[in-house]
Design a protein around this motif. Sequence first.
Motif, PDB file in Angstrom:
ATOM      1  N   LEU A 443       0.825  -1.211   0.000  1.00 48.19           N
ATOM      2  CA  LEU A 443       0.000   0.000   0.000  1.00 48.19           C
ATOM      3  C   LEU A 443       0.861   1.263   0.000  1.00 48.19           C
ATOM      4  N   LYS A 444       1.945   1.254   0.746  1.00 51.64           N
ATOM      5  CA  LYS A 444       2.833   2.415   0.771  1.00 51.64           C
ATOM      6  C   LYS A 444       3.499   2.625  -0.586  1.00 51.64           C
ATOM      7  N   GLN A 445       3.820   1.513  -1.268  1.00 48.81           N
ATOM      8  CA  GLN A 445       4.456   1.617  -2.584  1.00 48.81           C
ATOM      9  C   GLN A 445       3.489   2.132  -3.645  1.00 48.81           C
ATOM     10  N   LYS A 446       2.216   1.723  -3.540  1.00 49.37           N
ATOM     11  CA  LYS A 446       1.217   2.086  -4.549  1.00 49.37           C
ATOM     12  C   LYS A 446       0.554   3.438  -4.255  1.00 49.37           C
ATOM     13  N   MET A 447       0.925   4.082  -3.168  1.00 45.76           N
ATOM     14  CA  MET A 447       0.293   5.331  -2.779  1.00 45.76           C
ATOM     15  C   MET A 447       0.702   6.458  -3.728  1.00 45.76           C
ATOM     16  N   VAL A 453      -5.598   9.090   0.394  1.00 46.58           N
ATOM     17  CA  VAL A 453      -6.589   8.993   1.467  1.00 46.58           C
ATOM     18  C   VAL A 453      -7.085   7.554   1.595  1.00 46.58           C
ATOM     19  N   ALA A 454      -7.425   6.916   0.459  1.00 48.99           N
ATOM     20  CA  ALA A 454      -7.871   5.518   0.477  1.00 48.99           C
ATOM     21  C   ALA A 454      -6.758   4.603   0.962  1.00 48.99           C
ATOM     22  N   ALA A 455      -5.518   4.894   0.532  1.00 50.62           N
ATOM     23  CA  ALA A 455      -4.383   4.056   0.930  1.00 50.62           C
ATOM     24  C   ALA A 455      -4.167   4.115   2.441  1.00 50.62           C
ATOM     25  N   HIS A 618     -13.702  11.355   1.435  1.00 50.72           N
ATOM     26  CA  HIS A 618     -14.197  10.338   2.370  1.00 50.72           C
ATOM     27  C   HIS A 618     -15.644   9.974   2.082  1.00 50.72           C
ATOM     28  N   PHE A 619     -16.332  10.748   1.301  1.00 54.17           N
ATOM     29  CA  PHE A 619     -17.777  10.569   1.216  1.00 54.17           C
ATOM     30  C   PHE A 619     -18.271  10.531  -0.227  1.00 54.17           C
ATOM     31  N   GLU A 626     -11.342   3.774  -5.498  1.00 54.31           N
ATOM     32  CA  GLU A 626      -9.893   3.768  -5.269  1.00 54.31           C
ATOM     33  C   GLU A 626      -9.519   2.752  -4.195  1.00 54.31           C
ATOM     34  N   LYS A 627     -10.326   2.713  -3.156  1.00 51.83           N
ATOM     35  CA  LYS A 627     -10.079   1.790  -2.050  1.00 51.83           C
ATOM     36  C   LYS A 627     -10.197   0.337  -2.514  1.00 51.83           C
TER      37      LYS A 627
END
Length: 676
Positions: A443-447, A453-455, A618-619, A626-627
């Motif tokens: 997740l850190k690599q793909k951020m 925010v999703a990551a 967030h909404f 993305e999440k």
Amino acid sequence: MDLLMTILLLLLILLISNIVSHYTPFIPTALIQVALGVLAAFLFDDISLDIETEWFLLLFIAPLLYNDGRNFPREELWRMRWPILGNAVILVLITTVAGGYFIHWLIEDIPLAAAFALAAILSPTDPVAVNGIAKRIHLPQKVLNLVRGESLINDASGLVAFNYAVAAVVTGYFSWQEAALDFSFKFAAGAILGLVLGLLVIGIRFVLRRQGISDVSFQALLSVLTPFIIFIITEELLHASGVIAVVVAGIIHSLVRERTETLVAEEQVLTENIWTIILFILNGIVFLLLGLSIPSSISGVLENRSINEGVLFSFVLAIGLVILGIRFVWAYLFSAYEYHSGHMASEEKPDLRTALMVSLTGVRGTVTMVGILSLPYLLENGDAFPNRSLLLFLAAGTILFTLILATVLLPILSKGEMPEPGTGKLTTEDARRKILLKSISTLKQKMSEDNEVAAYELIDEYTVRLQQIEPHTQQLKKGTKTLQDKLREIRLIALDEERAYLNRVNESPGMTQEVYEAFEKSLDRREEAVSRSIRSMMVYMQGKLIRAYKRMRGQYIKDEETRLVQLEEAQEIQIGALKAALEKLEDIAADKERKDYVQAVITDYKQMISGVQRPELHFNEEFELEKEELRLIVMDKGRSEIYKMYEAGDINREQAKELRRYVNHIESVTLYEREE
């Protein structure tokens, strides 16, 4: 209504037992459930669940043994067929005869036939408690397979021998020839009927699928009802052994399932999930019932002042040691015979340690308790059943003695036990932890700026999963308090830096008193949350529920802090405070001793900055997409990591399957939520 309240109370106690077990992993869950059952019997005078032996076998033993049969490894069952049959039939008969003579010799007031009855009902083993012990220590797989395999059959053989002995006491008549013929008939007829009825149920399910009746809920319910139907037909209509019938039917089901499970994958998953819940409830309730029955079982004999309590407990100790001693001698002699005859080429040279392990795994349990409770009160001539209260006390005491002895000695005997060939270098928990760490790293690599925010939200989610696993390892358990203390110290440093930045801005003109007080209030709440007080946790949960409710309604009514973010001035101040804290944390990160702890807090602050800068993400649906995309990437990486560990020999095939199921469950939940 009383019955319903009793069942609900038992289920509540069952949940409590698992919570207690979480904090006392060194005590088997079964022993905790027995203790809670005894406690409930003292606290609630009117709590009782009187079940006749036949009903107990139908409601509890039939589904449990059917499930054991359908999940027992077919190759192991065939390879160990002679040791399993020897323990389940011959050892039961030896225990009944030898143990009966010993009990009669030890306590002359107990007639020989009644002593045989007690020894017979003490012969069946209960693998549930042993399974609980095996989860926290390493026991040889052949020992576990033996105790699980013999339990498929010895319930039936022990109960049949018990019923004959009780009949001999009640009627005063017994014929070895009739008993042997009836014993053989019940076993043979039960096995044949289990085969026929098992194939019949499978055929019915196949025909229904061919007719288009493939509803997964219907098929899952039919699978759950199968052991009950087979048991009733075998026992009530044909008077054969229903226990043997459901075991054979379960084995037949496992053979067919291997060929069809990929064709009915959704049905298979649903059925296994339902069985998991059923087994959790049944296994727990049987030990609660055992605990509930112990006080009433021993009260009668303890009220008899002519019997010394010390002598009574010495009787329990002697009978328990003799029953386990018979099993120890049998285990050693049989393994020596197998070794010298060459019937099992892979069999290791017999040794006393393994024989002692086999002996201690022969824990007595619920079948013993339910059987002894079914003793009649009167004989055929109207006289009282001889020493009924004493027999109940001896049985209950022997059950507890074998369970406690296994809990204490098996971990000692298993120390230094080397992993067997084919087992992985890592435990399943260690492998799962490795997958989660790899997921966080991915997740850190793909951020990126678009999905950060999703990551960050997914990183939080996987961090929580990691924290749920880590307390189960002893090494991490010892460091948990130190870890929390260091993280708390670092977060307080960051909050102090935010407060210092806020004070600097407040000294310059332009900030209103209302904005300053709102920020101060926010910092006070965050400091309280870092302190992990009960009040702060309650406030956090309350806020979480309110936000979830507002989000469900499709509207997000901004609270005090969110209104600040809407104001350009307040938003700039908040971002400035967070960035000031972040710079302070990056300076602290130079300290190698605290680097890992500081990085965890830095990740939190980066997430907060991203959330303040782009709160609308967030909404909306874009955020959810993305999440989901990131989650699918992480799951693929997790599967790849499982394959790498399997290829490197770090995990075995069974561990790899369990870990793949773990990843698949997360994916199933994600997809199901999207479908909703």
